[in-house]
Design a protein around this motif. Structure first.
Motif, PDB file in Angstrom:
ATOM      1  N   LYS A  20      20.770  -9.774  -4.214  1.00  0.00           N
ATOM      2  CA  LYS A  20      21.150 -10.913  -3.390  1.00  0.00           C
ATOM      3  C   LYS A  20      22.062 -11.855  -4.170  1.00  0.00           C
ATOM      4  O   LYS A  20      21.788 -12.202  -5.310  1.00  0.00           O
ATOM      5  N   PHE A  21      23.128 -12.271  -3.503  1.00  0.00           N
ATOM      6  CA  PHE A  21      24.062 -13.266  -4.015  1.00  0.00           C
ATOM      7  C   PHE A  21      23.800 -14.563  -3.264  1.00  0.00           C
ATOM      8  O   PHE A  21      23.653 -14.553  -2.042  1.00  0.00           O
ATOM      9  N   SER A  22      23.711 -15.696  -3.993  1.00  0.00           N
ATOM     10  CA  SER A  22      23.431 -16.991  -3.362  1.00  0.00           C
ATOM     11  C   SER A  22      24.375 -18.060  -3.881  1.00  0.00           C
ATOM     12  O   SER A  22      24.824 -17.997  -5.034  1.00  0.00           O
ATOM     13  N   GLN A  23      24.625 -19.043  -3.030  1.00  0.00           N
ATOM     14  CA  GLN A  23      25.345 -20.249  -3.429  1.00  0.00           C
ATOM     15  C   GLN A  23      24.535 -21.445  -2.965  1.00  0.00           C
ATOM     16  O   GLN A  23      23.958 -21.423  -1.874  1.00  0.00           O
ATOM     17  N   TYR A  85      15.406 -23.787  -7.447  1.00  0.00           N
ATOM     18  CA  TYR A  85      15.861 -22.951  -6.338  1.00  0.00           C
ATOM     19  C   TYR A  85      14.798 -21.919  -6.020  1.00  0.00           C
ATOM     20  O   TYR A  85      13.893 -21.669  -6.814  1.00  0.00           O
ATOM     21  N   ARG A  86      14.900 -21.328  -4.858  1.00  0.00           N
ATOM     22  CA  ARG A  86      13.996 -20.259  -4.419  1.00  0.00           C
ATOM     23  C   ARG A  86      14.829 -19.287  -3.597  1.00  0.00           C
ATOM     24  O   ARG A  86      15.350 -19.646  -2.541  1.00  0.00           O
ATOM     25  N   ASP A  87      14.971 -18.065  -4.108  1.00  0.00           N
ATOM     26  CA  ASP A  87      15.733 -17.018  -3.405  1.00  0.00           C
ATOM     27  C   ASP A  87      14.779 -15.912  -2.983  1.00  0.00           C
ATOM     28  O   ASP A  87      13.985 -15.428  -3.797  1.00  0.00           O
ATOM     29  N   ARG A  88      14.874 -15.504  -1.747  1.00  0.00           N
ATOM     30  CA  ARG A  88      14.099 -14.367  -1.242  1.00  0.00           C
ATOM     31  C   ARG A  88      15.045 -13.169  -1.228  1.00  0.00           C
ATOM     32  O   ARG A  88      16.016 -13.153  -0.482  1.00  0.00           O
ATOM     33  N   VAL A  89      14.746 -12.172  -2.082  1.00  0.00           N
ATOM     34  CA  VAL A  89      15.595 -10.985  -2.201  1.00  0.00           C
ATOM     35  C   VAL A  89      14.963  -9.862  -1.381  1.00  0.00           C
ATOM     36  O   VAL A  89      13.921  -9.318  -1.778  1.00  0.00           O
ATOM     37  N   PRO A  90      15.546  -9.504  -0.242  1.00  0.00           N
ATOM     38  CA  PRO A  90      14.964  -8.423   0.562  1.00  0.00           C
ATOM     39  C   PRO A  90      15.147  -7.072  -0.126  1.00  0.00           C
ATOM     40  O   PRO A  90      16.147  -6.826  -0.791  1.00  0.00           O
ATOM     41  N   LEU A  91      14.140  -6.197   0.047  1.00  0.00           N
ATOM     42  CA  LEU A  91      14.216  -4.862  -0.536  1.00  0.00           C
ATOM     43  C   LEU A  91      14.955  -3.960   0.444  1.00  0.00           C
ATOM     44  O   LEU A  91      14.473  -3.690   1.542  1.00  0.00           O
ATOM     45  N   THR A  92      16.134  -3.516   0.056  1.00  0.00           N
ATOM     46  CA  THR A  92      16.939  -2.655   0.925  1.00  0.00           C
ATOM     47  C   THR A  92      16.540  -1.192   0.777  1.00  0.00           C
ATOM     48  O   THR A  92      16.790  -0.391   1.664  1.00  0.00           O
ATOM     49  N   LEU A  93      15.902  -0.859  -0.339  1.00  0.00           N
ATOM     50  CA  LEU A  93      15.416   0.499  -0.580  1.00  0.00           C
ATOM     51  C   LEU A  93      13.931   0.391  -0.854  1.00  0.00           C
ATOM     52  O   LEU A  93      13.517  -0.309  -1.779  1.00  0.00           O
ATOM     53  N   ARG A  94      13.100   1.041  -0.014  1.00  0.00           N
ATOM     54  CA  ARG A  94      11.651   0.983  -0.183  1.00  0.00           C
ATOM     55  C   ARG A  94      11.042   2.361  -0.045  1.00  0.00           C
ATOM     56  O   ARG A  94      11.420   3.124   0.831  1.00  0.00           O
ATOM     57  N   CYS A 107      13.463  -7.963 -12.782  1.00  0.00           N
ATOM     58  CA  CYS A 107      14.512  -8.797 -12.170  1.00  0.00           C
ATOM     59  C   CYS A 107      15.515  -9.173 -13.246  1.00  0.00           C
ATOM     60  O   CYS A 107      15.137  -9.618 -14.327  1.00  0.00           O
ATOM     61  N   ARG A 108      16.780  -8.966 -12.924  1.00  0.00           N
ATOM     62  CA  ARG A 108      17.811  -9.397 -13.881  1.00  0.00           C
ATOM     63  C   ARG A 108      18.978 -10.019 -13.128  1.00  0.00           C
ATOM     64  O   ARG A 108      19.356  -9.559 -12.048  1.00  0.00           O
ATOM     65  N   PRO A 109      19.502 -11.083 -13.688  1.00  0.00           N
ATOM     66  CA  PRO A 109      20.647 -11.725 -13.048  1.00  0.00           C
ATOM     67  C   PRO A 109      21.912 -10.885 -13.247  1.00  0.00           C
ATOM     68  O   PRO A 109      22.255 -10.540 -14.369  1.00  0.00           O
ATOM     69  N   LEU A 110      22.563 -10.536 -12.162  1.00  0.00           N
ATOM     70  CA  LEU A 110      23.877  -9.894 -12.250  1.00  0.00           C
ATOM     71  C   LEU A 110      24.939 -10.967 -12.469  1.00  0.00           C
ATOM     72  O   LEU A 110      25.970 -10.719 -13.088  1.00  0.00           O
ATOM     73  N   GLN A 111      24.682 -12.161 -11.953  1.00  0.00           N
ATOM     74  CA  GLN A 111      25.549 -13.327 -12.148  1.00  0.00           C
ATOM     75  C   GLN A 111      24.636 -14.493 -12.506  1.00  0.00           C
ATOM     76  O   GLN A 111      23.885 -14.965 -11.665  1.00  0.00           O
ATOM     77  N   GLU A 112      24.664 -14.907 -13.773  1.00  0.00           N
ATOM     78  CA  GLU A 112      23.888 -16.080 -14.178  1.00  0.00           C
ATOM     79  C   GLU A 112      24.380 -17.280 -13.368  1.00  0.00           C
ATOM     80  O   GLU A 112      25.545 -17.324 -12.964  1.00  0.00           O
ATOM     81  N   PRO A 113      23.514 -18.272 -13.119  1.00  0.00           N
ATOM     82  CA  PRO A 113      23.972 -19.458 -12.383  1.00  0.00           C
ATOM     83  C   PRO A 113      25.202 -20.062 -13.044  1.00  0.00           C
ATOM     84  O   PRO A 113      25.247 -20.259 -14.253  1.00  0.00           O
ATOM     85  N   ASN A 114      26.199 -20.332 -12.212  1.00  0.00           N
ATOM     86  CA  ASN A 114      27.499 -20.778 -12.692  1.00  0.00           C
ATOM     87  C   ASN A 114      28.049 -21.818 -11.710  1.00  0.00           C
ATOM     88  O   ASN A 114      27.976 -21.628 -10.504  1.00  0.00           O
ATOM     89  N   CYS A 115      28.608 -22.884 -12.237  1.00  0.00           N
ATOM     90  CA  CYS A 115      29.181 -23.920 -11.381  1.00  0.00           C
ATOM     91  C   CYS A 115      30.576 -23.504 -10.919  1.00  0.00           C
ATOM     92  O   CYS A 115      31.466 -23.256 -11.724  1.00  0.00           O
ATOM     93  N   LEU A 116      30.743 -23.395  -9.601  1.00  0.00           N
ATOM     94  CA  LEU A 116      32.042 -23.044  -9.036  1.00  0.00           C
ATOM     95  C   LEU A 116      32.934 -24.269  -8.889  1.00  0.00           C
ATOM     96  O   LEU A 116      34.137 -24.209  -9.150  1.00  0.00           O
ATOM     97  N   GLU A 117      32.316 -25.375  -8.441  1.00  0.00           N
ATOM     98  CA  GLU A 117      33.083 -26.585  -8.169  1.00  0.00           C
ATOM     99  C   GLU A 117      32.162 -27.788  -8.239  1.00  0.00           C
ATOM    100  O   GLU A 117      31.005 -27.719  -7.844  1.00  0.00           O
ATOM    101  N   ALA A 118      32.673 -28.880  -8.760  1.00  0.00           N
ATOM    102  CA  ALA A 118      31.947 -30.148  -8.769  1.00  0.00           C
ATOM    103  C   ALA A 118      32.900 -31.221  -8.259  1.00  0.00           C
ATOM    104  O   ALA A 118      34.042 -31.313  -8.715  1.00  0.00           O
ATOM    105  N   LYS A 119      32.435 -31.994  -7.283  1.00  0.00           N
ATOM    106  CA  LYS A 119      33.297 -33.052  -6.734  1.00  0.00           C
ATOM    107  C   LYS A 119      32.465 -34.283  -6.433  1.00  0.00           C
ATOM    108  O   LYS A 119      31.240 -34.207  -6.290  1.00  0.00           O
ATOM    109  N   GLU A 134      23.368 -14.397  -8.710  1.00  0.00           N
ATOM    110  CA  GLU A 134      23.086 -13.112  -8.068  1.00  0.00           C
ATOM    111  C   GLU A 134      22.016 -12.384  -8.876  1.00  0.00           C
ATOM    112  O   GLU A 134      22.066 -12.354 -10.100  1.00  0.00           O
ATOM    113  N   PHE A 135      21.048 -11.783  -8.161  1.00  0.00           N
ATOM    114  CA  PHE A 135      19.941 -11.079  -8.804  1.00  0.00           C
ATOM    115  C   PHE A 135      19.840  -9.652  -8.300  1.00  0.00           C
ATOM    116  O   PHE A 135      20.115  -9.367  -7.135  1.00  0.00           O
ATOM    117  N   LEU A 136      19.393  -8.771  -9.213  1.00  0.00           N
ATOM    118  CA  LEU A 136      19.027  -7.396  -8.868  1.00  0.00           C
ATOM    119  C   LEU A 136      17.541  -7.270  -9.187  1.00  0.00           C
ATOM    120  O   LEU A 136      17.120  -7.582 -10.301  1.00  0.00           O
TER     121      LEU A 136
END
Length: 188
Positions: A20-23, A85-94, A107-119, A134-136
Motif C-alpha cells: 500500500k502507498f499512502s499520502q 498514522y495508521r495504514d490498513r494494508v489489504p492482503l491481495t494474495l491470501r 513488514c518493510r517500507p518500500l518508501q520510507e516516509p518522505n516530505c513531498l511538499e510543505a507550505k 509505502e509498505f510491503l
C-alpha cells in the motif's frame, strides 16, 4: 501414478501479501508566524504491525522537522512535531489453506516516509506537510503443501567388501584398551 504418490506436508510459508502507498497531510504549528518554508524532512520513523483476517494494520509515528523563516525573513527556526498514522494494508494474495489466525507478520517500507511538499496554511499561522510512504507486508503462517513421492520408493543398496572389512575392524577393537587410556590421561 499410484493413489499414494502424494503426501501432505504442514509447513510455515508466506500465506498472504499486500502492498500500500499512502499520502498524508500533517499540520505543524510553529512558535512564530512563518514567512517562508526553507525545508522540511521526516526522521525517526517507528512502526508496529497487527494482523487481521484480510489485512495488516501498520501503526507508526515519525518526526516532521520544518525549517522556516519568520519576522519578514530576518530570522529562522526549526520546529519539530511527532505525528502518528495508521495504514490498513489489504492482503491481495491470501492462502485459504492456512491453518490458524496466528501468524507472523513481516513488514518493510518500500518508501520510507518522505516530505513531498510543505507550505504555509491559508490562515498563515501553520505549516501543512504532505508526506508519502509505502509498505510491503507478508503474513507467514502454517499451511499444507502437497508433494509428489517417488513411485519406486527407497532403494536398498547391497553391502560392499569395504563395508564388511570396516565392520570386522570395528568389532575387533578392545574397548577396555580405550578406557585405560582415558584413565591414564586423567591421572597426569
Amino acid at each position: 501414478m499410484a493413489e499414494n504418490a502424494y503426501r501432505e506436508i504442514i509447513t510455515k510459508a508466506v500465506c498472504g501479501k499486500g502492498k500500500k502507498f499512502s499520502q498524508s497531510a500533517h499540520t505543524v504549528t510553529p512558535t512564530h508566524k512563518p514567512s517562508n518554508i526553507l525545508g522540511c524532512w521526516v526522521i525517526n520513523h517507528k512502526f508496529k504491525t497487527q494482523y487481521q483476517k484480510d489485512a495488516v494494520v501498520v501503526e507508526g509515528t515519525y518526526d516532521i522537522n520544518t525549517w522556516y523563516s519568520y519576522n519578514n525573513n530576518t530570522r529562522t527556526e526549526v520546529v519539530c512535531e511527532t505525528v502518528g498514522y495508521r495504514d490498513r494494508v489489504p492482503l491481495t494474495l491470501r492462502d485459504k489453506r492456512a491453518f490458524s489466525d496466528r501468524a507472523d507478520v513481516s513488514c518493510r517500507p518500500l518508501q520510507e516516509p518522505n516530505c513531498l511538499e510543505a507550505k504555509i496554511a491559508p490562515n498563515g499561522n501553520k505549516v501543512v506537510a504532505q508526506v508519502e510512504r509505502e509498505f510491503l507486508v507478508e503474513v507467514i503462517g502454517e499451511t499444507k503443501v502437497k508433494v509428489r513421492v517417488d513411485d519406486d520408493g527407497l532403494i536398498e543398496t547391497e553391502e560392499t567388501e569395504e563395508d564388511e572389512e570396516l565392520e570386522k575392524e570395528l568389532n575387533g577393537l578392545d574397548s577396555e584398551f580405550l578406557t585405560e587410556d582415558e584413565d591414564t590421561e586423567s591421572e597426569e
